[in-house]
Design a protein around this motif. Structure first.
Motif, short mmCIF file in Angstrom:
data_model
loop_
_atom_site.label_atom_id
_atom_site.label_comp_id
_atom_site.label_asym_id
_atom_site.label_seq_id
_atom_site.Cartn_x
_atom_site.Cartn_y
_atom_site.Cartn_z
N HIS A 38 -30.40 7.98 67.91
CA HIS A 38 -31.43 7.35 67.09
C HIS A 38 -31.06 5.91 66.81
O HIS A 38 -29.92 5.49 67.01
CB HIS A 38 -31.63 8.13 65.78
CG HIS A 38 -30.34 8.34 65.05
ND1 HIS A 38 -29.75 7.34 64.31
CD2 HIS A 38 -29.51 9.40 64.97
CE1 HIS A 38 -28.62 7.80 63.80
NE2 HIS A 38 -28.45 9.04 64.19
N ASP A 39 -32.02 5.16 66.33
CA ASP A 39 -31.83 3.76 65.99
C ASP A 39 -31.28 3.66 64.56
O ASP A 39 -31.93 4.10 63.61
CB ASP A 39 -33.19 3.04 66.10
CG ASP A 39 -33.10 1.60 65.68
OD1 ASP A 39 -32.32 0.85 66.30
OD2 ASP A 39 -33.82 1.22 64.74
N GLY A 40 -30.08 3.11 64.42
CA GLY A 40 -29.42 3.04 63.12
C GLY A 40 -30.21 2.32 62.03
O GLY A 40 -30.36 2.84 60.92
N PRO A 41 -30.72 1.11 62.30
CA PRO A 41 -31.50 0.42 61.27
C PRO A 41 -32.74 1.19 60.83
O PRO A 41 -33.06 1.23 59.63
CB PRO A 41 -31.88 -0.91 61.93
CG PRO A 41 -30.78 -1.14 62.91
CD PRO A 41 -30.45 0.23 63.45
N THR A 42 -33.42 1.83 61.77
CA THR A 42 -34.59 2.63 61.41
C THR A 42 -34.18 3.80 60.54
O THR A 42 -34.83 4.11 59.53
CB THR A 42 -35.32 3.13 62.67
OG1 THR A 42 -35.69 2.01 63.46
CG2 THR A 42 -36.56 3.93 62.31
N LEU A 43 -33.07 4.44 60.89
CA LEU A 43 -32.56 5.55 60.08
C LEU A 43 -32.24 5.08 58.67
O LEU A 43 -32.60 5.74 57.69
CB LEU A 43 -31.31 6.15 60.73
CG LEU A 43 -30.63 7.28 59.98
CD1 LEU A 43 -31.57 8.47 59.80
CD2 LEU A 43 -29.36 7.71 60.71
N ALA A 44 -31.61 3.92 58.55
CA ALA A 44 -31.27 3.39 57.23
C ALA A 44 -32.50 3.15 56.37
O ALA A 44 -32.53 3.51 55.18
CB ALA A 44 -30.47 2.10 57.38
N VAL A 45 -33.55 2.58 56.96
CA VAL A 45 -34.78 2.32 56.20
C VAL A 45 -35.44 3.63 55.79
O VAL A 45 -35.91 3.78 54.66
CB VAL A 45 -35.75 1.43 57.01
CG1 VAL A 45 -37.12 1.36 56.34
CG2 VAL A 45 -35.16 0.04 57.14
N LEU A 46 -35.47 4.60 56.70
CA LEU A 46 -36.08 5.89 56.35
C LEU A 46 -35.33 6.56 55.21
O LEU A 46 -35.94 7.12 54.29
CB LEU A 46 -36.11 6.80 57.58
CG LEU A 46 -37.09 6.37 58.67
CD1 LEU A 46 -36.87 7.21 59.92
CD2 LEU A 46 -38.52 6.47 58.20
N LEU A 47 -34.01 6.51 55.25
CA LEU A 47 -33.24 7.12 54.17
C LEU A 47 -33.43 6.36 52.86
O LEU A 47 -33.48 6.98 51.79
CB LEU A 47 -31.76 7.20 54.55
CG LEU A 47 -31.47 8.19 55.68
CD1 LEU A 47 -30.02 8.08 56.13
CD2 LEU A 47 -31.80 9.62 55.26
N ALA A 48 -33.55 5.05 52.93
CA ALA A 48 -33.83 4.27 51.72
C ALA A 48 -35.18 4.66 51.13
O ALA A 48 -35.34 4.75 49.91
CB ALA A 48 -33.79 2.78 52.04
N ARG A 49 -36.16 4.93 51.99
CA ARG A 49 -37.47 5.40 51.51
C ARG A 49 -37.35 6.74 50.80
O ARG A 49 -38.00 6.97 49.78
CB ARG A 49 -38.46 5.52 52.66
CG ARG A 49 -38.98 4.23 53.17
CD ARG A 49 -39.99 4.48 54.26
NE ARG A 49 -40.43 3.25 54.87
CZ ARG A 49 -41.12 3.19 55.98
NH1 ARG A 49 -41.45 4.30 56.62
NH2 ARG A 49 -41.48 2.04 56.48
N VAL A 50 -36.54 7.63 51.35
CA VAL A 50 -36.33 8.93 50.72
C VAL A 50 -35.78 8.73 49.31
O VAL A 50 -36.27 9.34 48.35
CB VAL A 50 -35.37 9.82 51.55
CG1 VAL A 50 -34.93 11.05 50.76
CG2 VAL A 50 -36.01 10.22 52.86
N VAL A 51 -34.79 7.88 49.18
CA VAL A 51 -34.20 7.62 47.86
C VAL A 51 -35.23 7.00 46.93
O VAL A 51 -35.40 7.43 45.79
CB VAL A 51 -32.95 6.70 47.98
CG1 VAL A 51 -32.47 6.25 46.62
CG2 VAL A 51 -31.85 7.42 48.73
N ALA A 52 -35.93 5.99 47.42
CA ALA A 52 -36.90 5.29 46.57
C ALA A 52 -38.01 6.20 46.07
O ALA A 52 -38.47 6.06 44.94
CB ALA A 52 -37.49 4.11 47.34
N LYS A 53 -38.43 7.14 46.90
CA LYS A 53 -39.50 8.05 46.50
C LYS A 53 -39.00 9.24 45.69
O LYS A 53 -39.80 9.97 45.12
CB LYS A 53 -40.26 8.54 47.73
CG LYS A 53 -41.06 7.44 48.39
CD LYS A 53 -41.83 7.94 49.57
CE LYS A 53 -42.64 6.79 50.15
NZ LYS A 53 -43.63 7.26 51.11
N SER A 54 -37.70 9.42 45.64
CA SER A 54 -37.14 10.61 45.01
C SER A 54 -36.50 10.33 43.65
O SER A 54 -35.96 11.24 43.04
CB SER A 54 -36.08 11.24 45.92
OG SER A 54 -36.65 11.60 47.15
#
Length: 71
Positions: A38-54
């Motif tokens: 997988h693409d590391g930067p994309t993974l980082a942004v997706l995980l940041a979204r999980v945190v932000a929404k949670s």
């Protein structure tokens, strides 16, 4: 559901990492994070979204302090 695109692979990885961490499997989360599938930067942004929404900004400040302190 899986997605067969570079962004899709990152989505799958993010879902798998969160699931692993919720199940207490840090080793699996690290294995996923280190994968070249997988693409590391994309993974980082997706995980940041999980945190932000949670969480709330206040709760995040507490979590960030714990992370900074190595907990």
């Amino acid at each position: 559901m899986t997605f067969e695109t570079p962004t899709g692979h990152a989505r799958n990885a993010a879902l798998a990492m969160v699931t692993a961490l919720l199940n207490g499997d840090d080793e699996a989360a690290w294995t996923i994070a280190r994968s070249d599938d997988h693409d590391g930067p994309t993974l980082a942004v997706l995980l940041a979204r999980v945190v932000a929404k949670s969480t709330t900004p206040e709760a995040w400040q507490h979590i960030a302090m714990q992370i900074a302190e190595g907990h």
